[in-house]
Write a protein that holds these residues in place. Structure first.
Motif, PDB file in Angstrom:
ATOM      1  N   GLU A 173      50.571  25.207  66.125  1.00 43.14           N
ATOM      2  CA  GLU A 173      49.288  24.591  66.404  1.00 43.14           C
ATOM      3  C   GLU A 173      49.273  24.117  67.852  1.00 43.14           C
ATOM      4  OE1 GLU A 173      47.678  22.620  62.345  1.00 43.14           O
ATOM      5  OE2 GLU A 173      49.529  21.750  63.128  1.00 43.14           O
ATOM      6  N   VAL A 174      48.244  24.509  68.577  1.00 46.00           N
ATOM      7  CA  VAL A 174      48.118  24.184  69.992  1.00 46.00           C
ATOM      8  C   VAL A 174      47.052  23.107  70.154  1.00 46.00           C
ATOM      9  CG1 VAL A 174      47.544  25.062  72.283  1.00 46.00           C
ATOM     10  CG2 VAL A 174      48.817  26.502  70.672  1.00 46.00           C
ATOM     11  N   TYR A 175      47.416  22.021  70.817  1.00 45.12           N
ATOM     12  CA  TYR A 175      46.501  20.889  71.036  1.00 45.12           C
ATOM     13  C   TYR A 175      46.215  20.722  72.524  1.00 45.12           C
ATOM     14  CZ  TYR A 175      47.231  19.463  66.186  1.00 45.12           C
ATOM     15  OH  TYR A 175      47.256  19.427  64.811  1.00 45.12           O
ATOM     16  N   VAL A 176      44.997  20.300  72.821  1.00 47.47           N
ATOM     17  CA  VAL A 176      44.591  20.061  74.208  1.00 47.47           C
ATOM     18  C   VAL A 176      43.995  18.662  74.317  1.00 47.47           C
ATOM     19  CG1 VAL A 176      43.090  20.761  76.109  1.00 47.47           C
ATOM     20  CG2 VAL A 176      44.129  22.490  74.647  1.00 47.47           C
ATOM     21  N   ASP A 177      44.363  17.965  75.375  1.00 46.81           N
ATOM     22  CA  ASP A 177      43.736  16.687  75.686  1.00 46.81           C
ATOM     23  C   ASP A 177      43.142  16.779  77.080  1.00 46.81           C
ATOM     24  OD1 ASP A 177      42.850  14.138  75.405  1.00 46.81           O
ATOM     25  OD2 ASP A 177      44.793  13.164  75.609  1.00 46.81           O
ATOM     26  N   MET A 178      42.014  16.123  77.262  1.00 51.11           N
ATOM     27  CA  MET A 178      41.377  16.048  78.578  1.00 51.11           C
ATOM     28  C   MET A 178      41.469  14.604  79.055  1.00 51.11           C
ATOM     29  SD  MET A 178      37.488  17.119  79.691  1.00 51.11           S
ATOM     30  CE  MET A 178      36.815  16.636  81.290  1.00 51.11           C
ATOM     31  N   ILE A 179      41.996  14.433  80.235  1.00 49.97           N
ATOM     32  CA  ILE A 179      42.187  13.097  80.817  1.00 49.97           C
ATOM     33  C   ILE A 179      41.198  12.916  81.959  1.00 49.97           C
ATOM     34  CG2 ILE A 179      43.838  11.472  81.767  1.00 49.97           C
ATOM     35  CD1 ILE A 179      44.614  12.514  79.003  1.00 49.97           C
TER      36      ILE A 179
ATOM     37  N   ASP B 272      39.799  15.553  86.843  1.00 51.58           N
ATOM     38  CA  ASP B 272      40.073  15.852  85.438  1.00 51.58           C
ATOM     39  C   ASP B 272      41.414  16.583  85.303  1.00 51.58           C
ATOM     40  OD1 ASP B 272      37.667  14.754  84.651  1.00 51.58           O
ATOM     41  OD2 ASP B 272      36.589  16.664  84.775  1.00 51.58           O
ATOM     42  N   LYS B 273      42.154  16.229  84.260  1.00 55.21           N
ATOM     43  CA  LYS B 273      43.408  16.906  83.952  1.00 55.21           C
ATOM     44  C   LYS B 273      43.403  17.335  82.493  1.00 55.21           C
ATOM     45  CE  LYS B 273      46.063  14.188  87.297  1.00 55.21           C
ATOM     46  NZ  LYS B 273      47.184  13.237  87.488  1.00 55.21           N
ATOM     47  N   PHE B 274      44.156  18.376  82.204  1.00 49.91           N
ATOM     48  CA  PHE B 274      44.227  18.912  80.854  1.00 49.91           C
ATOM     49  C   PHE B 274      45.695  19.032  80.452  1.00 49.91           C
ATOM     50  CE2 PHE B 274      40.786  20.633  83.374  1.00 49.91           C
ATOM     51  CZ  PHE B 274      39.670  20.219  82.655  1.00 49.91           C
ATOM     52  N   VAL B 275      45.996  18.590  79.236  1.00 47.66           N
ATOM     53  CA  VAL B 275      47.379  18.563  78.769  1.00 47.66           C
ATOM     54  C   VAL B 275      47.499  19.384  77.490  1.00 47.66           C
ATOM     55  CG1 VAL B 275      49.322  17.126  78.065  1.00 47.66           C
ATOM     56  CG2 VAL B 275      47.690  16.264  79.755  1.00 47.66           C
ATOM     57  N   LEU B 276      48.399  20.330  77.506  1.00 46.44           N
ATOM     58  CA  LEU B 276      48.635  21.198  76.353  1.00 46.44           C
ATOM     59  C   LEU B 276      49.912  20.760  75.638  1.00 46.44           C
ATOM     60  CD1 LEU B 276      47.503  24.031  75.172  1.00 46.44           C
ATOM     61  CD2 LEU B 276      49.544  24.970  76.256  1.00 46.44           C
ATOM     62  N   THR B 277      49.826  20.573  74.328  1.00 45.01           N
ATOM     63  CA  THR B 277      51.000  20.259  73.508  1.00 45.01           C
ATOM     64  C   THR B 277      50.974  21.169  72.280  1.00 45.01           C
ATOM     65  OG1 THR B 277      49.785  18.475  72.392  1.00 45.01           O
ATOM     66  CG2 THR B 277      51.189  17.858  74.265  1.00 45.01           C
TER      67      THR B 277
ATOM     68  N   SER C 234      65.462  28.818  80.334  1.00 43.65           N
ATOM     69  CA  SER C 234      66.362  29.656  79.552  1.00 43.65           C
ATOM     70  C   SER C 234      65.895  29.675  78.114  1.00 43.65           C
ATOM     71  CB  SER C 234      67.800  29.128  79.620  1.00 43.65           C
ATOM     72  OG  SER C 234      67.911  27.922  78.878  1.00 43.65           O
ATOM     73  N   GLU C 235      66.555  30.445  77.273  1.00 40.60           N
ATOM     74  CA  GLU C 235      66.160  30.532  75.882  1.00 40.60           C
ATOM     75  C   GLU C 235      66.411  29.234  75.131  1.00 40.60           C
ATOM     76  OE1 GLU C 235      68.021  33.886  74.158  1.00 40.60           O
ATOM     77  OE2 GLU C 235      66.671  35.318  75.094  1.00 40.60           O
ATOM     78  N   ALA C 236      67.250  28.375  75.675  1.00 40.94           N
ATOM     79  CA  ALA C 236      67.549  27.107  75.015  1.00 40.94           C
ATOM     80  C   ALA C 236      66.710  25.961  75.556  1.00 40.94           C
ATOM     81  CB  ALA C 236      69.035  26.781  75.170  1.00 40.94           C
ATOM     82  N   SER C 237      65.995  26.185  76.640  1.00 47.39           N
ATOM     83  CA  SER C 237      65.215  25.120  77.255  1.00 47.39           C
ATOM     84  C   SER C 237      63.969  24.814  76.437  1.00 47.39           C
ATOM     85  CB  SER C 237      64.801  25.505  78.674  1.00 47.39           C
ATOM     86  OG  SER C 237      65.932  25.664  79.497  1.00 47.39           O
ATOM     87  N   ALA C 238      63.457  23.611  76.609  1.00 47.73           N
ATOM     88  CA  ALA C 238      62.228  23.227  75.923  1.00 47.73           C
ATOM     89  C   ALA C 238      61.509  22.186  76.748  1.00 47.73           C
ATOM     90  CB  ALA C 238      62.527  22.672  74.531  1.00 47.73           C
ATOM     91  N   ASN C 239      60.217  22.073  76.548  1.00 46.91           N
ATOM     92  CA  ASN C 239      59.450  21.033  77.198  1.00 46.91           C
ATOM     93  C   ASN C 239      58.393  20.551  76.232  1.00 46.91           C
ATOM     94  OD1 ASN C 239      58.488  23.840  78.046  1.00 46.91           O
ATOM     95  ND2 ASN C 239      56.662  22.604  78.310  1.00 46.91           N
ATOM     96  N   CYS C 240      57.773  19.453  76.544  1.00 40.10           N
ATOM     97  CA  CYS C 240      56.859  18.834  75.598  1.00 40.10           C
ATOM     98  C   CYS C 240      55.397  19.049  75.898  1.00 40.10           C
ATOM     99  CB  CYS C 240      57.140  17.327  75.554  1.00 40.10           C
ATOM    100  SG  CYS C 240      58.783  16.934  74.933  1.00 40.10           S
ATOM    101  N   SER C 241      55.065  19.513  77.087  1.00 40.35           N
ATOM    102  CA  SER C 241      53.650  19.698  77.420  1.00 40.35           C
ATOM    103  C   SER C 241      53.504  20.540  78.672  1.00 40.35           C
ATOM    104  CB  SER C 241      52.974  18.340  77.641  1.00 40.35           C
ATOM    105  OG  SER C 241      53.536  17.674  78.761  1.00 40.35           O
ATOM    106  N   LEU C 242      52.289  21.021  78.897  1.00 47.34           N
ATOM    107  CA  LEU C 242      51.915  21.712  80.127  1.00 47.34           C
ATOM    108  C   LEU C 242      50.637  21.052  80.639  1.00 47.34           C
ATOM    109  CD1 LEU C 242      52.439  25.415  79.023  1.00 47.34           C
ATOM    110  CD2 LEU C 242      53.761  24.230  80.772  1.00 47.34           C
ATOM    111  N   THR C 243      50.553  20.841  81.938  1.00 42.42           N
ATOM    112  CA  THR C 243      49.412  20.141  82.518  1.00 42.42           C
ATOM    113  C   THR C 243      48.774  20.980  83.608  1.00 42.42           C
ATOM    114  OG1 THR C 243      50.477  18.005  82.110  1.00 42.42           O
ATOM    115  CG2 THR C 243      48.663  18.024  83.661  1.00 42.42           C
TER     116      THR C 243
END
Length: 226
Positions: A94-100, A181-186, A213-222
């Motif tokens: 599930e992809v969520y978007v927030d607008m700041i 305006d900023k947009f955040v994807l989680t 890498s294949e083991a890397s992860a992150n919590c959001s994209l802005t």
């Protein structure tokens, strides 16, 4: 006599070890888990003006300010789920978007408002690929605008005013977004056995300084609007 004492101590110690009740062990067994890794699909690692993890935290793409040709200005993403021990399988993303939105309150203080209260569901993806494999999708300015077109903010701390029809700070004709305006994807990952993973350790997984890498992860994209 000394040998007798040592022998008795050894037997007693082994008896205690053998009778240990593991159910009383305060240290729980580690359970399997999955984490998600997302990138701007059009940005390559080491791109100009970006950090080592270019696809993760930097503003890799922007939405146009104008509503004209908005659909042609979509932002492309890729998401993959990772199960390090291969014990879990993700069946839904599930992809969520927030607008700041940034604004100035009546006291002259800079403020930000989360129009989606942390995120609004934008897309549901059934992963076509397996562990560590990419799943591609995109978001257009039109899609994001439609998510927040009815959003309101109490700019004066009392009255709720429509964000896109605020007489105090009218947006230019034909424009949806401001430069502030900023947009955040989680994202949230659901496994085949019903487990849901939506948060990860911020000091390790989400702030991993190593290269992608294949083991890397992150919590959001802005990203933002320009």
């Amino acid at each position: 006599m000394k040998k007798t004492i040592i022998y008795a101590f050894t037997i007693g110690f082994l008896t205690l070890i053998g009778c240990r009740d593991e159910s009383l062990n305060p240290i729980p067994d580690w359970e399997p888990g999955v984490h998600g890794f997302g990138v701007f699909a059009d940005i390559t690692e080491g791109a100009v003006g970006s950090s080592n993890k270019a696809n993760i935290a930097d503003y890799g793409k922007n939405f146009p300010l104008s509503a004209q040709n908005a659909d042609a200005a979509k932002v492309n993403f890729k998401l993959r789920w990772v199960s390090l021990d291969n014990k879990l399988t993700v069946s839904k993303i599930e992809v969520y978007v927030d607008m700041i939105e940034s604004y100035t309150d009546p006291d002259g203080n800079p403020k930000t408002a989360s129009l989606g209260s942390g995120g609004v569901l934008a897309k549901t993806i059934t992963p076509a690929a397996g562990n560590r494999q990419w799943n591609a999708f995109s978001l257009s300015p039109t899609e994001v605008y439609n998510l927040f077109k009815d959003a309101t903010v109490k700019y004066d701390k009392v009255n709720a005013v429509p964000v896109f029809n605020n007489p105090a700070t009218p947006r230019p004709a034909g424009a949806w977004f401001n430069k502030t305006d900023k947009f955040v994807l989680t994202w949230r990952l659901t496994t085949t056995d019903g487990l849901v993973f939506k948060t990860w350790e911020p000091s390790s997984i989400c702030a991993d300084p190593t290269a992608v890498s294949e083991a890397s992860a992150n919590c959001s994209l802005t990203w933002s609007a320009r």
